[in-house]
Design a protein around this motif. Structure first.
Motif, short mmCIF file in Angstrom:
data_model
loop_
_atom_site.label_atom_id
_atom_site.label_comp_id
_atom_site.label_asym_id
_atom_site.label_seq_id
_atom_site.Cartn_x
_atom_site.Cartn_y
_atom_site.Cartn_z
N VAL A 146 -1.38 -0.16 11.52
CA VAL A 146 -2.69 0.27 11.00
C VAL A 146 -2.94 1.71 11.43
CG1 VAL A 146 -5.18 -0.09 11.17
CG2 VAL A 146 -3.65 -2.05 10.93
N THR A 147 -3.34 2.54 10.47
CA THR A 147 -3.63 3.94 10.77
C THR A 147 -5.12 4.27 10.67
OG1 THR A 147 -3.23 4.56 8.46
CG2 THR A 147 -1.37 4.72 9.98
N LYS A 148 -5.85 3.50 9.85
CA LYS A 148 -7.27 3.81 9.65
C LYS A 148 -8.00 2.57 9.17
CE LYS A 148 -10.09 7.14 7.09
NZ LYS A 148 -10.05 8.22 6.09
N VAL A 149 -9.24 2.40 9.64
CA VAL A 149 -10.11 1.32 9.19
C VAL A 149 -11.44 1.94 8.77
CG1 VAL A 149 -11.32 -0.79 9.84
CG2 VAL A 149 -9.03 -0.36 10.72
N GLN A 150 -11.91 1.57 7.59
CA GLN A 150 -13.20 2.06 7.11
C GLN A 150 -14.07 0.89 6.71
OE1 GLN A 150 -11.95 4.61 3.84
NE2 GLN A 150 -12.70 6.37 4.98
N GLY A 151 -15.36 1.00 6.98
CA GLY A 151 -16.33 0.02 6.51
C GLY A 151 -16.52 -1.19 7.41
N ALA A 152 -15.91 -1.19 8.58
CA ALA A 152 -16.04 -2.34 9.46
C ALA A 152 -17.30 -2.27 10.31
CB ALA A 152 -14.82 -2.45 10.38
N VAL B 202 -8.44 -1.16 5.15
CA VAL B 202 -7.51 -0.94 6.25
C VAL B 202 -6.29 -0.23 5.68
CG1 VAL B 202 -6.07 -2.04 7.99
CG2 VAL B 202 -8.31 -3.01 7.46
N TYR B 203 -5.97 0.92 6.25
CA TYR B 203 -4.83 1.71 5.79
C TYR B 203 -3.70 1.58 6.79
CZ TYR B 203 -8.26 3.64 2.62
OH TYR B 203 -9.22 3.77 1.66
N THR B 204 -2.48 1.48 6.28
CA THR B 204 -1.30 1.29 7.13
C THR B 204 -0.28 2.39 6.85
OG1 THR B 204 -0.14 -0.08 5.52
CG2 THR B 204 -1.64 -1.21 7.04
N ASP B 205 0.79 2.38 7.63
CA ASP B 205 1.88 3.32 7.40
C ASP B 205 3.04 2.69 6.62
OD1 ASP B 205 2.95 1.69 9.35
OD2 ASP B 205 3.24 3.27 10.82
N PHE B 206 2.82 1.50 6.05
CA PHE B 206 3.84 0.88 5.21
C PHE B 206 3.99 1.68 3.92
CE2 PHE B 206 2.34 -2.95 7.56
CZ PHE B 206 3.53 -3.25 8.19
N THR B 207 5.15 1.55 3.26
CA THR B 207 5.38 2.23 1.99
C THR B 207 5.88 1.22 0.96
OG1 THR B 207 7.64 2.79 2.65
CG2 THR B 207 5.93 4.45 3.06
N GLY B 208 5.79 1.58 -0.29
CA GLY B 208 6.35 0.74 -1.34
C GLY B 208 5.35 -0.09 -2.11
N GLY B 209 4.08 -0.02 -1.78
CA GLY B 209 3.08 -0.76 -2.52
C GLY B 209 3.25 -2.27 -2.40
N ILE B 210 2.84 -2.97 -3.43
CA ILE B 210 2.84 -4.43 -3.39
C ILE B 210 4.26 -5.01 -3.39
CG2 ILE B 210 2.72 -4.95 -5.85
CD1 ILE B 210 0.23 -6.78 -4.76
N MET B 211 5.22 -4.25 -3.82
CA MET B 211 6.61 -4.72 -3.81
C MET B 211 7.36 -4.25 -2.57
SD MET B 211 6.67 -6.48 -6.51
CE MET B 211 8.37 -6.85 -6.77
N GLY B 212 6.68 -3.55 -1.68
CA GLY B 212 7.33 -2.99 -0.50
C GLY B 212 7.33 -3.94 0.68
N GLU B 213 7.65 -3.38 1.83
CA GLU B 213 7.80 -4.15 3.06
C GLU B 213 6.47 -4.61 3.67
OE1 GLU B 213 9.17 -1.67 6.33
OE2 GLU B 213 8.33 0.07 5.32
N GLY B 214 5.36 -4.06 3.24
CA GLY B 214 4.09 -4.33 3.89
C GLY B 214 3.30 -5.49 3.37
N THR B 215 3.78 -6.17 2.35
CA THR B 215 3.00 -7.26 1.74
C THR B 215 2.80 -8.42 2.71
OG1 THR B 215 3.87 -6.64 -0.41
CG2 THR B 215 2.83 -8.78 -0.24
N GLY B 216 3.84 -8.83 3.38
CA GLY B 216 3.73 -9.93 4.35
C GLY B 216 2.83 -9.58 5.51
#
Length: 155
Positions: free
Chosen positions: A88-94, A106-120
């Motif tokens: 996690v790099t940034k949280v807004q609205g909490a 919630v913003y993360t440093d994952f890449t690739g969108g919904i088909m990338g490594e960050g979905t799980g």
């Protein structure tokens, strides 16, 4: 007075009234904040240590919602949740909730969108966020480094 003079005078009075109203509308919010600070300062002047502590609390609170979220998960999360939240790099609205329609990002440093490594991990992040914050009608959305949607969940 001539007709042109009356119109010009009326326009100037109208502009002055609008300017005064808009200035007072802005000052109304500022006065309330100023009054709160003044009364808090008066109460804090009795002890020097009490002045520094609220400033630290405000600095910690304003420092980063992401850091607060990470600290919560480090204390209460599972090892997999801790690993996911470390991205996690940034949280807004909490910080502002009204239980009517709360939305947090919630913003993360994952890449690739919904088909990338960050979905799980996004599902774990959403679940951890729901443990951290509670709302009657909240939605947390998880994004990757490029701002693409990874997932969302209710909190």
């Amino acid at each position: 007075m001539g007709m042109k003079t009356k119109i010009a005078l009326g326009a100037m009075v109208g502009i002055a009234v609008i300017g005064a109203l808009s200035a007072n509308a802005g000052d109304g919010d500022g006065d309330a904040k100023s009054d709160n600070r003044t009364s808090a300062s008066a109460g804090e002047k009795t002890g020097g240590a009490s002045e520094a502590k609220p400033a630290e609390d405000k600095a910690e609170e304003k420092a980063s919602q992401a850091e607060q979220f990470k600290a919560f998960v480090q204390k209460n999360g599972t090892p997999k949740e801790k690993d996911a939240v470390s991205h996690v790099t940034k949280v807004q609205g909490a910080d502002e909730q009204n239980d009517i329609l709360d939305a947090a990002d919630v913003y993360t440093d994952f890449t690739g969108g919904i088909m990338g490594e960050g979905t799980g991990p996004a599902k774990l992040i959403a679940s951890s966020f729901a443990d951290w914050k509670d709302s009657e009608n909240g939605l947390v959305t998880i994004y990757d480094a490029d701002g693409e949607l990874l997932g969302n969940g209710q909190f």
